[in-house]
Design an enzyme around this catalytic site. Structure first.
Site, short mmCIF file in Angstrom:
data_model
loop_
_atom_site.label_atom_id
_atom_site.label_comp_id
_atom_site.label_asym_id
_atom_site.label_seq_id
_atom_site.Cartn_x
_atom_site.Cartn_y
_atom_site.Cartn_z
N GLY A 62 0.83 -1.21 0.00
CA GLY A 62 0.00 0.00 0.00
C GLY A 62 0.85 1.24 0.00
CB CYS A 89 5.36 -4.37 0.43
SG CYS A 89 6.41 -2.91 0.26
CE1 TYR A 90 0.87 1.08 5.25
CE2 TYR A 90 -0.50 -0.83 5.80
CZ TYR A 90 -0.15 0.50 6.00
OH TYR A 90 -0.82 1.25 6.94
CG HIS A 176 5.34 -5.84 -4.35
ND1 HIS A 176 4.07 -5.53 -3.94
CD2 HIS A 176 6.13 -4.87 -3.85
CE1 HIS A 176 4.09 -4.42 -3.23
NE2 HIS A 176 5.33 -4.00 -3.16
CD GLU A 178 2.11 -8.26 -5.28
OE1 GLU A 178 2.82 -9.08 -4.71
OE2 GLU A 178 1.92 -7.10 -4.86
CB SER A 231 -24.95 -5.59 -25.03
OG SER A 231 -23.87 -6.40 -24.59
N GLY A 233 -22.60 -8.52 -26.17
CA GLY A 233 -21.20 -8.48 -25.77
C GLY A 233 -20.89 -9.75 -24.99
CG ASP A 235 -18.54 -8.77 -19.86
OD1 ASP A 235 -17.71 -9.63 -20.21
OD2 ASP A 235 -18.27 -7.58 -19.68
CB THR A 237 -23.38 -13.30 -24.62
OG1 THR A 237 -23.68 -12.13 -25.37
CG2 THR A 237 -23.84 -14.53 -25.38
CE LYS A 381 -14.48 -8.92 -21.64
NZ LYS A 381 -15.66 -8.04 -21.62
CG ASP A 462 -10.90 13.56 -64.09
OD1 ASP A 462 -9.80 13.45 -63.47
OD2 ASP A 462 -11.10 13.08 -65.22
CE LYS A 517 -7.56 4.94 -20.78
NZ LYS A 517 -8.84 4.24 -20.61
CD GLU A 523 -14.94 3.84 -27.73
OE1 GLU A 523 -15.14 4.42 -28.83
OE2 GLU A 523 -15.05 2.61 -27.59
N1 LIG Z 1 -28.00 -2.37 -26.54
C1 LIG Z 1 -28.13 -2.95 -25.36
N2 LIG Z 1 -29.22 -3.69 -25.08
C2 LIG Z 1 -29.35 -4.29 -23.88
N3 LIG Z 1 -28.45 -4.19 -22.91
C3 LIG Z 1 -27.35 -3.47 -23.12
C4 LIG Z 1 -27.12 -2.82 -24.36
N4 LIG Z 1 -25.92 -2.19 -24.29
C5 LIG Z 1 -25.42 -2.45 -23.06
N5 LIG Z 1 -26.28 -3.22 -22.36
C6 LIG Z 1 -26.15 -3.65 -20.97
O1 LIG Z 1 -25.08 -2.91 -20.39
C7 LIG Z 1 -24.11 -3.79 -19.84
C8 LIG Z 1 -22.74 -3.17 -19.90
O2 LIG Z 1 -22.27 -3.11 -21.21
P1 LIG Z 1 -20.78 -3.55 -21.55
O3 LIG Z 1 -20.50 -3.14 -22.94
O4 LIG Z 1 -19.90 -3.05 -20.46
O5 LIG Z 1 -20.80 -5.16 -21.39
P2 LIG Z 1 -21.11 -6.27 -22.49
O6 LIG Z 1 -21.72 -5.60 -23.66
O7 LIG Z 1 -21.92 -7.37 -21.89
O8 LIG Z 1 -19.72 -6.88 -22.84
P3 LIG Z 1 -18.52 -6.19 -23.62
O9 LIG Z 1 -17.73 -5.45 -22.55
O10 LIG Z 1 -17.77 -7.33 -24.18
O11 LIG Z 1 -19.08 -5.27 -24.65
C9 LIG Z 1 -24.28 -5.06 -20.65
O12 LIG Z 1 -23.78 -6.19 -19.96
C10 LIG Z 1 -25.78 -5.11 -20.85
O13 LIG Z 1 -26.39 -5.63 -19.69
O1 LIG Z 2 -19.99 0.55 -21.70
C1 LIG Z 2 -19.30 1.55 -21.94
N1 LIG Z 2 -19.87 2.78 -21.85
C2 LIG Z 2 -19.22 3.94 -22.12
O2 LIG Z 2 -19.77 5.04 -22.01
C3 LIG Z 2 -17.84 3.80 -22.51
N2 LIG Z 2 -16.87 4.71 -22.85
C4 LIG Z 2 -15.76 3.97 -23.13
N3 LIG Z 2 -16.00 2.67 -22.98
C5 LIG Z 2 -15.06 1.55 -23.16
O3 LIG Z 2 -14.15 1.55 -22.07
C6 LIG Z 2 -12.83 1.23 -22.51
C7 LIG Z 2 -11.89 2.36 -22.17
O4 LIG Z 2 -12.30 3.48 -22.90
P1 LIG Z 2 -11.73 4.95 -22.76
O5 LIG Z 2 -10.24 4.84 -22.80
O6 LIG Z 2 -12.28 5.69 -23.94
O7 LIG Z 2 -12.21 5.50 -21.45
C8 LIG Z 2 -12.96 0.96 -24.01
O8 LIG Z 2 -13.16 -0.42 -24.18
C9 LIG Z 2 -14.20 1.72 -24.39
O9 LIG Z 2 -14.86 1.19 -25.54
C10 LIG Z 2 -17.27 2.53 -22.58
N4 LIG Z 2 -18.00 1.42 -22.30
N1 LIG Z 3 4.69 -1.23 -1.85
C1 LIG Z 3 4.40 -1.01 -0.58
O1 LIG Z 3 3.61 -1.73 0.02
C2 LIG Z 3 5.04 0.20 0.04
C3 LIG Z 3 4.83 0.28 1.52
C4 LIG Z 3 5.24 1.62 2.11
N2 LIG Z 3 4.37 2.65 1.60
C5 LIG Z 3 6.69 1.91 1.72
O2 LIG Z 3 6.96 2.83 1.02
O3 LIG Z 3 7.57 1.19 2.17
MG LIG Z 4 -20.80 -4.04 -24.72
#
Ligand SMILES: Nc1ncnc2c1ncn2[C@@H]1O[C@H](COP(=O)(O)OP(=O)(O)OP(=O)(O)O)[C@@H](O)[C@H]1O
Ligand SMILES: O=c1[nH]c(=O)c2[nH+]cn([C@@H]3O[C@H](COP(=O)(O)O)[C@@H](O)[C@H]3O)c2[nH]1
Ligand SMILES: NC(=O)CC[C@H](N)C(=O)O
Ligand SMILES: [Mg+2]
Length: 525
Positions: A62, A89-90, A176, A178, A231, A233, A235, A237, A381, A462, A517, A523
């Site tokens: 920490g 560590c901590y 560490h 991990e 969706s 997606g 998760d 599904t 994931k 053209d 990033k 995005e």
């Molecule tokens: N068009 C949609 N219709 C219904 N539910 C949606 C829709 N878009 C998003 N959601 C809901 O919002 C949640 C969050 O979306 P998110 O994109 O984070 O996850 P995901 O779509 O399941 O997976 P992935 O991260 O792979 O896209 C989804 O799990 C779903 O429950």
């Molecule tokens: O469900 C979502 N609703 C949002 O509003 C949203 N904005 C960004 N993203 C997703 O998050 C990840 C990181 O995106 P950023 O670097 O743009 O923040 C990337 O995977 C992005 O696609 C979103 N997902």
């Molecule tokens: N990585 C850590 O847990 C650091 C512990 C404590 N903050 C230190 O500096 O020693």
């Molecule tokens: Mg999604």
């Protein structure tokens, strides 16, 4: 959730108490890699409120100094559990602080590799560890042995690199294990969890499926019904398939076509989920409603808010229409929450700045007064993907790039209109098609096309053209918190650019985004 329904009561569990280190979640991750279930909770967790008994406890690192006034401290009840404890560590400094307060600022800070010198070869924690590289990240150190402890390892800068209680299995290590830079770190965690805690290595997705289906059946009971937003997606599904396995038609999935989905997405998802996976899914076309509400809106956060609110409204309206067979109301709501989301909300951290509001459907719970079912709450994931494969979900869906809830609305910069969405959608479809054809899809974490609200001059046949610009983005990342752009071959980009300009009306130019990033985000909005 009732105590006996917790995963931590069904699998031997190592409790990781988080003191706010950037690496805390990796401890959990590593343990699970050798099939031991581990759960992370904030360091302030009261042991009496735990509801389950861990096989062992790990205190993470920490950013604080144990001697500081506002430093977090562990509930001393961990020592009454009579299970092995490992302070990292901590975590080790905390053990020392409790037992004699021998902790202070070191004369040298130590970040990076060091070599572990094991003094006691017979000690089970360090089996296979001698002379291995260990990774350090600390400024404080032990100035003496904690009362009742002995030294079992040293390093150049840390005379108390490893300590153990004289009579109890309580260990402290300065490095560490991990992080992957500690070459034998995983061995140490395994020595601790398997040899010292005797935790069973039965955390496999095969076992999880059965446990989870039983848990859902018990939770929902013989007649109640469940709804869920799906969706297409990964998760949602995987969560829906698990629900379907558990309660069949009593699970009602709703896909909202918000008008900003990918090309043919609603139809494709319906086909895969209904025909392929037997999921009771209803597609609601609310595209006009969404696009009307988005009219004239250009601010990204406003777009997110409108989409989130409209989504809730549409979802609730559709949920009202479902009449459970037992004559009662719908009782449960399925959510695809993953473990990283849980960690984010529980880990011991100060407030951080909001860059974007990602959780666009987070408002459902408070409004709907439904009980939540989150079958993926304990999973990372990659575990969800593995689970998806085992449940027979097609490989392509399981390995799909994530797609944001607000969809193409945040990939059409500026005002979102049907025409603009169509341009972005077609360009995106060509781009992804080419990526798949080149065999690159699985090397890329996320790829998409954005439509920029600028016009540029071109010449086609053209004739002067004056049309918009498509920006292509492709990134590689492990956690989406940091990301780098994908180094396509020039010939690939050439081909995609040519196809987009030729095939998509309204596009005069294509650019490739070469920003990492941070400083950019994934995005564009
Ligand atoms: N068009 C949609 N219709 C219904 N539910 C949606 C829709 N878009 C998003 N959601 C809901 O919002 C949640 C969050 O979306 P998110 O994109 O984070 O996850 P995901 O779509 O399941 O997976 P992935 O991260 O792979 O896209 C989804 O799990 C779903 O429950
Ligand atoms: O469900 C979502 N609703 C949002 O509003 C949203 N904005 C960004 N993203 C997703 O998050 C990840 C990181 O995106 P950023 O670097 O743009 O923040 C990337 O995977 C992005 O696609 C979103 N997902
Ligand atoms: N990585 C850590 O847990 C650091 C512990 C404590 N903050 C230190 O500096 O020693
Ligand atoms: Mg999604």
């Amino acid at each position: 959730m009732a105590a006996d329904e917790q995963v931590s009561n069904m699998f031997d569990t190592i409790l990781v108490l988080d003191f706010g280190s950037q690496y805390s979640h990796l401890i959990t991750r590593r343990l699970r890699e050798f099939n031991i279930y581990a759960e992370m909770l904030p360091c302030t967790q009261k042991i009496s409120e735990l509801g389950w008994t861990p096989k062992g406890v790990i205190l993470s690192g920490g950013p604080y100094s144990v001697y500081a006034e506002d430093a977090p401290h562990v509930d001393h009840a961990i020592f009454d559990l009579n299970v092995p404890i490992l302070g990292i560590c901590y975590g080790m400094q905390e053990l020392a602080w409790i037992n004699g307060k021998q902790v202070g600022r070191g004369d040298k800070r130590e970040y990076g590799p060091s070599t572990l010198n094991v003094l006691d070869d017979a000690n089970p924690l360090f089996k296979g560890m001698n002379n291995s590289t260990v990774w350090m990240s600390h400024g404080d150190k032990l100035h003496g042995l904690p009362t009742g402890y002995k030294t079992i390892a040293t390093s150049d800068n840390s005379p108390f690199c490893g300590v153990v209680h004289e009579t109890k299995p309580i260990y402290g290590i300065q490095f560490h294990p991990e992080v992957t830079h500690s070459t034998q770190g995983k061995t140490l965690l395994k020595n601790f969890a398997v040899d010292l805690c005797h935790a069973k290595q039965n955390w496999t997705m095969e076992n999880f499926i059965d446990t989870e289906i039983n848990r859902i059946r018990k939770l929902v009971g013989p007649t109640a019904e469940v709804i869920g937003a799906v969706s297409g997606g990964v998760d949602s599904t995987v969560a829906s398939k698990l629900m379907t396995e558990a309660i069949g038609e009593r699970f009602h999935a709703i896909l909202v076509d918000n008008g900003v989905l990918r090309l043919n997405e609603a139809a494709n998802v319906k086909k895969t989920l209904v025909e392929g996976l037997g999921i009771n899914l209803n597609v609601v076309d609310a595209s006009e409603e969404f696009l009307t509400k988005l009219k004239g809106v250009t601010d990204p956060e406003k777009k997110r808010k409108i989409i989130g609110n409209t989504f809730i409204h549409v979802f609730e309206r559709e949920a009202e229409k479902i009449k459970p067979k037992d004559g009662k109301d719908i009782e449960f709501l399925l959510q695809g929450t993953l473990y990283p989301d849980v960690i984010e909300s529980i880990s011991f951290k100060g407030p951080s700045q909001t860059i974007k509001t990602h959780h666009n459907v987070g408002g459902l719970l408070e409004n709907m007064k439904l009980k939540l079912i989150e079958p993926l709450r304990e999973l990372f994931k990659d575990e969800v993907r593995h689970l998806g494969e085992l449940l027979g979900i097609p490989h392509d869906l399981v390995w799909r790039h994530p797609f944001p809830g607000p969809g193409i609305a945040i990939r059409v910069l500026g005002e979102v209109t049907k025409e603009q969405v169509e341009i972005a959608r077609k360009a995106d479809n060509i781009y992804i098609e080419e990526i798949k054809q080149a065999g690159l899809y699985n090397q890329i974490s996320q790829a998409f096309a954005c439509l920029l609200p600028v016009k540029s001059v071109g010449v086609m046949g053209d004739q002067r053209t004056y049309d918009q610009v498509i920006a292509l983005r492709a990134i590689e990342t492990t956690d989406f918190m940091t990301a780098d752009w994908f180094p396509f071959e020039h010939s690939f980009l050439k081909k995609v650019a040519a196809r987009i300009v030729n095939e998509v009306d309204g596009v005069a130019r294509v650019t490739y985004d070469i920003t990492s990033k941070p400083p950019a985000t994934v995005e564009w909005e």
